[in-house]
Design an enzyme around this catalytic site. Structure first.
Site, mmCIF file in Angstrom:
data_model
loop_
_atom_site.group_PDB
_atom_site.id
_atom_site.type_symbol
_atom_site.label_atom_id
_atom_site.label_comp_id
_atom_site.label_asym_id
_atom_site.label_seq_id
_atom_site.Cartn_x
_atom_site.Cartn_y
_atom_site.Cartn_z
ATOM 1 N N ALA A 71 10.015 -2.379 0.658
ATOM 2 C CA ALA A 71 10.035 -3.823 0.376
ATOM 3 C C ALA A 71 10.327 -4.088 -1.096
ATOM 4 O O ALA A 71 10.943 -5.089 -1.451
ATOM 5 C CB ALA A 71 8.694 -4.436 0.765
ATOM 6 N N ALA A 202 8.080 -0.827 6.729
ATOM 7 C CA ALA A 202 7.506 -0.175 7.912
ATOM 8 C C ALA A 202 6.064 0.292 7.727
ATOM 9 O O ALA A 202 5.261 0.232 8.651
ATOM 10 C CB ALA A 202 8.379 1.017 8.303
ATOM 11 N N CYS A 326 -6.697 -0.602 -12.736
ATOM 12 C CA CYS A 326 -7.504 -0.011 -13.798
ATOM 13 C C CYS A 326 -6.593 0.306 -14.969
ATOM 14 O O CYS A 326 -5.883 1.302 -14.941
ATOM 15 C CB CYS A 326 -8.095 1.301 -13.301
ATOM 16 S SG CYS A 326 -9.823 1.225 -12.962
HETATM 17 N N1 PLP Z 1 5.270 -7.147 -0.846
HETATM 18 C C1 PLP Z 1 3.988 -7.216 -0.462
HETATM 19 C C2 PLP Z 1 3.405 -8.548 -0.100
HETATM 20 C C3 PLP Z 1 3.204 -6.065 -0.397
HETATM 21 O O1 PLP Z 1 1.924 -6.143 -0.009
HETATM 22 C C4 PLP Z 1 3.790 -4.831 -0.752
HETATM 23 C C5 PLP Z 1 2.989 -3.578 -0.754
HETATM 24 O O2 PLP Z 1 1.869 -3.532 -1.222
HETATM 25 C C6 PLP Z 1 5.135 -4.802 -1.142
HETATM 26 C C7 PLP Z 1 5.839 -5.987 -1.178
HETATM 27 C C8 PLP Z 1 5.822 -3.526 -1.529
HETATM 28 O O3 PLP Z 1 6.033 -2.745 -0.395
HETATM 29 P P1 PLP Z 1 6.703 -1.286 -0.482
HETATM 30 O O4 PLP Z 1 5.590 -0.339 -0.655
HETATM 31 O O5 PLP Z 1 7.397 -1.119 0.824
HETATM 32 O O6 PLP Z 1 7.652 -1.310 -1.614
#
Ligand code: PLP
Length: 399
Positions: A71, A202, A326
């Site tokens: 993401a 995923a 942290c």
């Molecule tokens: N967006 C949101 C709302 C998330 O909670 C996260 C992961 O914590 C991400 C994006 C990033 O996801 P990824 O680990 O697939 O890069």
């Protein structure tokens, strides 16, 4: 007992997901873009997986779903492409994000801001929610993009993406939503409201890590972030992560199949747990349940440093989160609690419990017991709690 209550950070890979991925490491390892039979072995599986992903999002065939590595990549891609296509060219000069976006949106927004783009950071209200009206109020004729997450990873707060999408469409502004915390927890249908780009990953819905995607509505094609080969129609170069895509397809299918369980049974477990925690004096939950994903509770225990609570829970085998980082010697407050306007003391006390369809009632009973004992122990040695005046005003209400 071991209890995993950090499912907003990542989830266990469903064994069936793992099983469908297994053949693509040693048996069927051909590069799907090659021209020989080894490639042919993978193609049908990729096609089926993509169909499952389209079905999970209710994406029509003519729209694009592009597979990415995570993401973070999808979010970077949208904001940076908009920067190159609209801001750098001088067609527009402004984007809108919320002040509680995931760092992958927030840091990218800050980066393009440093390159000359005007960025509006929309505040959340005292319940941790975004008001759609604030999007309308901030859009100008020079706004290129609004990027507001569907559900917040810390509080579980659900933002009014349907309304925001409509406002964007009415004002001819592109709308992106980070739906990472929505898939598998809420019904997601890209045809049910105006949305141009939607991010997913995923590993947040019992799929593998290192694979995610971006939904792109027809006609809203983006400049590629990764240039190179012709994979994913040239939108995202790089040899396809066949096992990952096949796994994500299966995980998406399961996420849809188990949505009712998540929205009813997981919610019931979460609510009962939260009810019990809220019986403890000076305990606060910010976002009302009806505006929250079914699996998440961000709860503050006045007088208890979040990290101390995590430590006690960790010793008892329970994994949860404070949502704060942290930093070398300073303990940072939870950013969403700060954005809500919680006082400094309370902003350091938030603990996030995030359940999944794998969570059991027995685990929640055990956790409740551990937390109650930890609250007693930690408050007894907490100087800030001892000094807090009776009925101390937090600016927050219990729900
Ligand atoms: N967006 C949101 C709302 C998330 O909670 C996260 C992961 O914590 C991400 C994006 C990033 O996801 P990824 O680990 O697939 O890069």
């Amino acid at each position: 007992m071991k209890v995993y209550l950090d499912n907003n950070a990542t989830t266990i890979v469903d064994p069936q997901v793992k099983a469908v991925m297994d053949p693509f490491f040693v048996e069927k390892y051909g590069n799907p873009n090659s021209l020989h039979a080894y490639a042919g072995e993978t193609h049908p599986h990729l096609k089926t997986a993509m169909e499952k992903i389209y079905a999970g999002l209710h994406a029509p065939k003519e729209d694009l779903v592009v597979i990415t590595s995570c993401a973070t990549e999808s979010n970077n891609w949208v904001l940076k492409s908009i920067y190159f296509e609209y801001i750098l060219t001088g067609r527009k000069n402004h984007i809108i994000v919320s002040e509680v976006e995931h760092p992958s949106v927030m840091a990218t927004a800050k980066f393009i801001e440093s390159m000359g783009c005007r960025v509006t950071y929309l505040p959340i209200n005292h319940e941790g929610l975004i008001e759609a009206q604030s999007v309308r109020d901030n859009i100008t004729s020079k706004t290129a993009l609004v990027s507001i997450m569907w559900a917040n990873n810390e509080t579980g707060a659900i933002f009014p993406v349907e309304e925001i999408g409509q406002i964007c469409e009415d004002n001819r502004v592109l709308f992106h939503t980070d739906a990472v915390q929505a898939i598998g927890k809420l019904p997601v249908d890209v045809q049910s409201f105006p949305v141009d780009y939607l991010t997913f990953s995923a590993h947040k819905f019992h799929g593998p890590k290192g694979v995610g995607g971006l939904y792109i509505k027809k006609g809203r094609e983006l400049m590629p972030l990764l240039h190179g080969g012709s994979q994913m129609g040239g939108y995202r170069s790089g040899t396809l992560n066949v096992a990952g895509i096949v796994g994500m397809g299966k995980a998406m299918e399961q996420a849809i199949d188990s949505l009712d369980y998540e929205m009813e049974d997981v919610k019931e477990m979460r609510d009962a747990f939260e009810d019990e925690l809220l019986k403890i004096k000076d305990t606060f939950v910010v976002t009302p349940r009806e505006n929250r994903t079914p699996n998440t509770t961000l709860i503050s225990f006045r007088g208890i440093e979040g990290e101390s609570m995590l430590w006690d829970m960790n010793r008892a085998g329970i994994g949860a989160s404070t949502g704060s980082a942290c930093a070398s010697e300073d303990l940072e407050a939870n950013s969403v609690m700060e954005a809500i306007g919680a006082d400094d003391d309370l902003a350091h006390t938030a603990i996030r419990f995030s359940l999944s369809r794998y969570t059991t009632q027995e685990e929640m009973d055990y956790t409740l017991d551990v937390v109650k004992k930890a609250v007693k122990r930690l408050r007894a040695i907490s100087s800030s709690y001892a000094y807090a005046p009776e009925g101390h005003e937090s600016g927050l209400s219990a729900h």
